[in-house]
Design an enzyme around this catalytic site. Sequence first.
Site, PDB file in Angstrom:
ATOM      1  N   GLU A  52       0.869  -1.179   0.000  1.00  0.00           N
ATOM      2  CA  GLU A  52       0.000   0.000   0.000  1.00  0.00           C
ATOM      3  C   GLU A  52       0.902   1.224   0.000  1.00  0.00           C
ATOM      4  O   GLU A  52       1.644   1.459   0.937  1.00  0.00           O
ATOM      5  CB  GLU A  52      -0.908  -0.041   1.239  1.00  0.00           C
ATOM      6  N   CYS A  82       3.767  -2.611  -8.741  1.00  0.00           N
ATOM      7  CA  CYS A  82       2.499  -2.174  -8.148  1.00  0.00           C
ATOM      8  C   CYS A  82       2.708  -0.909  -7.303  1.00  0.00           C
ATOM      9  O   CYS A  82       2.919   0.150  -7.854  1.00  0.00           O
ATOM     10  CB  CYS A  82       1.837  -3.320  -7.392  1.00  0.00           C
ATOM     11  N   HIS A 173       2.334  -8.020 -10.459  1.00  0.00           N
ATOM     12  CA  HIS A 173       3.227  -8.658  -9.485  1.00  0.00           C
ATOM     13  C   HIS A 173       3.979  -9.826 -10.127  1.00  0.00           C
ATOM     14  O   HIS A 173       3.545 -10.973 -10.016  1.00  0.00           O
ATOM     15  CB  HIS A 173       2.416  -9.175  -8.285  1.00  0.00           C
ATOM     16  N   GLU A 175       6.562 -11.267  -9.134  1.00  0.00           N
ATOM     17  CA  GLU A 175       7.078 -12.167  -8.094  1.00  0.00           C
ATOM     18  C   GLU A 175       6.076 -13.258  -7.719  1.00  0.00           C
ATOM     19  O   GLU A 175       6.437 -14.249  -7.085  1.00  0.00           O
ATOM     20  CB  GLU A 175       7.490 -11.364  -6.842  1.00  0.00           C
TER      21      GLU A 175
END
Length: 191
Positions: A52, A82, A173, A175
């Site tokens: 966030e 992100c 993402h 990962e």
Amino acid sequence: MSLTSRTIGILALQGAYEAHAKTVRALGATPKLVRLPADLEGVDGLIMPGGESTTMLKFLERHNFFDTLKTFVQTTPTFGTCAGAILLAQDVEKPTQKSLAAIDITVERNAYGRQIDSTILTAPTKLEGGPLEMVFIRAPRITRTGPDVEILASRDEYPVLVRQGHLLAATFHPELSSDNRVHQLFLNLVR
């Protein structure tokens, strides 16, 4: 310098930093978790994971970390995914927020909807090896790219993977996918 002697810092304030570390390790580099400005010492590149972005900014306000990071990303290869992409963006919208203003892009936060709207897509990219799996979780949208920004992948006509010089940003993402080509691209930038 060989890849095995490269140390990749991973901003470990929140998000899937361990998943990034696992991928970096699998590709032959050494991950180093970065929680304080002093942890940037000796790293050859930095990954800023999702999470966030406003929460990350609160962490970065401590120990003069934001200013240290702003200087660091100007000269050292950095990859934001992100929320990390939001932090790297020149401009952040909906709502506006502070950023490192490193990549000449405008990003709209949470543009693809809420957590329930998260999705996994497979789409063509400019990377070798065919279509790429992309995991979107409360993803931002890149709404503008500057003239020096290379678009490497898109979703619905919007860029989702971009590069500007030594900087890389993804609104998804990588990962969380078994496909490690995006991390390999970043390690090639570091090399």
